[in-house]
Design an enzyme around this catalytic site. Sequence first.
Site, mmCIF file in Angstrom:
data_model
loop_
_atom_site.group_PDB
_atom_site.id
_atom_site.type_symbol
_atom_site.label_atom_id
_atom_site.label_comp_id
_atom_site.label_asym_id
_atom_site.label_seq_id
_atom_site.Cartn_x
_atom_site.Cartn_y
_atom_site.Cartn_z
ATOM 1 N N ASP A 66 0.863 -1.175 0.000
ATOM 2 C CA ASP A 66 0.000 0.000 0.000
ATOM 3 C C ASP A 66 0.910 1.239 0.000
ATOM 4 O OD1 ASP A 66 -1.288 2.158 2.178
ATOM 5 O OD2 ASP A 66 -2.604 1.492 0.566
ATOM 6 N N HIS A 148 5.534 14.177 -15.912
ATOM 7 C CA HIS A 148 6.230 15.459 -16.114
ATOM 8 C C HIS A 148 6.233 16.213 -14.795
ATOM 9 C CE1 HIS A 148 2.919 18.529 -16.381
ATOM 10 N NE2 HIS A 148 2.196 17.534 -16.879
ATOM 11 N N GLU A 194 7.161 19.537 -20.374
ATOM 12 C CA GLU A 194 6.014 18.858 -21.002
ATOM 13 C C GLU A 194 5.005 19.885 -21.462
ATOM 14 O OE1 GLU A 194 2.756 18.790 -19.778
ATOM 15 O OE2 GLU A 194 1.907 17.268 -21.104
ATOM 16 N N GLU A 195 4.854 20.950 -20.685
ATOM 17 C CA GLU A 195 3.813 21.938 -20.990
ATOM 18 C C GLU A 195 4.099 22.695 -22.285
ATOM 19 O OE1 GLU A 195 1.136 21.848 -19.529
ATOM 20 O OE2 GLU A 195 1.352 21.328 -17.435
ATOM 21 N N HIS A 310 -4.181 24.293 -15.040
ATOM 22 C CA HIS A 310 -3.329 25.345 -15.630
ATOM 23 C C HIS A 310 -3.592 26.717 -15.010
ATOM 24 C CE1 HIS A 310 -1.961 23.091 -19.518
ATOM 25 N NE2 HIS A 310 -1.643 22.469 -18.409
ATOM 26 N N ASP A 325 -4.600 8.583 -3.545
ATOM 27 C CA ASP A 325 -4.245 7.333 -2.862
ATOM 28 C C ASP A 325 -4.469 6.132 -3.781
ATOM 29 O OD1 ASP A 325 -5.416 5.694 0.192
ATOM 30 O OD2 ASP A 325 -3.568 5.505 -0.955
ATOM 31 N N ASP A 329 -1.614 3.652 -5.410
ATOM 32 C CA ASP A 329 -1.627 2.210 -5.166
ATOM 33 C C ASP A 329 -1.684 1.429 -6.480
ATOM 34 O OD1 ASP A 329 -3.692 2.497 -2.166
ATOM 35 O OD2 ASP A 329 -1.519 2.587 -2.424
HETATM 36 N N1 DTR Z 1 -1.944 17.094 -18.121
HETATM 37 C C1 DTR Z 1 -2.183 17.944 -19.273
HETATM 38 C C2 DTR Z 1 -2.308 17.183 -20.566
HETATM 39 C C3 DTR Z 1 -3.552 16.383 -20.613
HETATM 40 C C4 DTR Z 1 -4.780 16.833 -20.858
HETATM 41 N N2 DTR Z 1 -5.675 15.747 -20.886
HETATM 42 C C5 DTR Z 1 -4.983 14.679 -20.624
HETATM 43 C C6 DTR Z 1 -5.416 13.357 -20.548
HETATM 44 C C7 DTR Z 1 -4.460 12.388 -20.231
HETATM 45 C C8 DTR Z 1 -3.144 12.741 -20.042
HETATM 46 C C9 DTR Z 1 -2.704 14.073 -20.130
HETATM 47 C C10 DTR Z 1 -3.659 15.026 -20.433
HETATM 48 C C11 DTR Z 1 -1.039 18.887 -19.431
HETATM 49 O O1 DTR Z 1 0.067 18.591 -18.963
HETATM 50 O O2 DTR Z 1 -1.256 19.962 -20.026
HETATM 51 ZN ZN ZN Z 2 -0.526 20.843 -18.021
HETATM 52 ZN ZN ZN Z 3 0.148 17.440 -17.306
#
Ligand code: DTR
Ligand code: ZN
Ligand code: ZN
Length: 461
Positions: A66, A148, A194-195, A310, A325, A329
Site C-alpha cells: 500500500d 512530467h 512537457e507543458e 493550468h 491514494d 496504489d
Molecule cells: N496534463 C495535461 C495534458 C492532458 C490533458 N488531458 C490529458 C489526458 C491524459 C493525459 C494528459 C492530459 C497537461 O500537462 O497539459
Molecule cells: Zn498541463
Molecule cells: Zn500534465
Amino acid sequence: MDAHCAQVPVLPHQNPEPRLSHHALRSSRLRRSALATGVAVTLATALLAPVAAEAAPRLTTPAAPDIPVANVKAHLAQLQSIATANGGNRAHGRAGYKASIDYVKGKLDAAGFTTTLQSFSYNGSTGWNLIADWPGGDTTHVVMAGSHLDSVTGGPGINDNGSGSAGILEVALAVSRAGLQPTKHLRFGWWGAEEYGMVGSKNYVNSLPSSERSKIDAYLNFDMIGSPNPGYFVYDDDAKLDSLLKDYFTGVGIATEPETEGDGRSDHAPFKNAGIPVGGLFSGADYIKTSAQASKWGGTSGKAFDACYHSSCDTSANLDDTALDRNSDAIAYAIWTLGTETAPPPGTSFENTADVSIPDAGAAVESPIAVTGRTGNAPSTLKVGVDIKHTWRGDLVVDLVAPDGSTYRLKNSSGNDSADNVIATYTVNASSEVANGTWKLRVQDVAAQDTGHIDSWKLTF
Ligand code: DTR
Ligand code: ZN
Ligand code: ZN
Ligand code: CA
C-alpha cells in the site's frame, strides 16, 4: 480482425456427386461411402475441451505494498513550498523547476537509485529530465514509469503534474523500502518542459538508441492523478497495460473509463510513437463530469474534474486524497506486477487431441484451443503443430484463427498433392495477437472424394 497471407482461391463448394476429377483413379471405396451417406454440410467443432500439454510453473508475484497517501502529500507539500519560494511556479526555465528536480533527485539518491540528469535546451532555457534506475533486473526488459515534473508558468502545478510526479516518486521509494528484486529492470522518469509540447520526454526518447528503445517493454505515464473532482480514466493504447490497470480498479471495486482526451497530449506520446507499449492513469482536467460519472465516482456533476487546471489555484489544496491514494496504489500494483513477470519457460504448449471429422467437399470445421496464463501478445514464432489424417491431402485448406478472428493461412489446397495426411509444424508471426483466448484450427475439404479428420493439433509459445 483480418486475414493474413494472400487469399488463396478456394474451390467453391462442390456438390458431392461423382465427377471426373483427379480422384478418378482412386479406389472407389471412399466414393461409395460418400455417396451413400451424403455429406452433412455443417460447421462442426470439437466438443471436448482442449488440454494444456504442460502448464507453465505458477510463480507468485510479490504483493505490491500500500502506498501511504500521506507520503505522497508530503512530497506535494515540498513542491508547493518550492513554487511559493520561486515566483509561484515550477515551470521550465524557472528556478522552481530545477529546485523540484533537485528535491526528487535527493530522495532517490538517498534510496539507492542510480540517477541521471539529462539536460536539454528549449526556448533559450536549460531543461532537465531526471532518470532513476533501480539496480538489478534484466536490463534487456525495462519497465518504465514517468511523469512530467514541470508546471505551467501560471501556477504551482500541484495536480498537473506534481500529483503524478509524487505518485511515482513514492512508488520508487517503496521499491527501495521493500528491497524489491524484480525480474525486469525498473526505471522511473521525471520530464521537463512537457507543458511546451512534451519537450523533455521527446528529447529522452529521441536520444535513446533504437537498441535501448526496444528493451522498454512498457512505459506507464501518470499526468494528473489527484484531481479534486476525480474521474478514473485508464489509457487504452495497449491492451495488456490497459487490462492490467483496469484489473487493479476492478479489484478495489472502482469503475473506470477509457482515457481518450489525452491522446498525444502527454509524455506517453513519444514512447508510443517509438512503438513502445504505453499505458497510464488520469483523473481528469478541465472537461466536465457528467451525472452518470458522478453517480459512479462521486463528486460533482456539471463541474470540471479539475477547475484549477493550468491555473494559479492548482495548489496543494487542489487535490482529492482518495483519488491520489487509489492511483498511487494502482501504480505500485502495475510496477510490482510488470516488474516481477517471468517469461513462461520456452515451449509452453497447449493441445487439443479431440478428433474432428472433416466433411468431404463441405463446410470448414474447427478445433478450439483455449490459451490461458500467458501475458501480452503471442510470439512472432508461434508454432502450430497439425496432425490431420486425410487421404489426398491436396483437398485441404488449413487456417489458424486467432482469438480476435484474424486468420493465418497454414496450407492451401493443391489438387495434385495425392499424398495422405497433413502432419506438419507451421511457424506463424502472431505477435500482433493477444496470446490468451480461444484459438482455432480451421480445416476445409474443398474437393469431392477422400475424407478424413483432425486428429490433434498443438500451439507452442
Ligand atoms: N496534463 C495535461 C495534458 C492532458 C490533458 N488531458 C490529458 C489526458 C491524459 C493525459 C494528459 C492530459 C497537461 O500537462 O497539459
Ligand atoms: Zn498541463
Ligand atoms: Zn500534465
Ligand atoms: Ca475429398
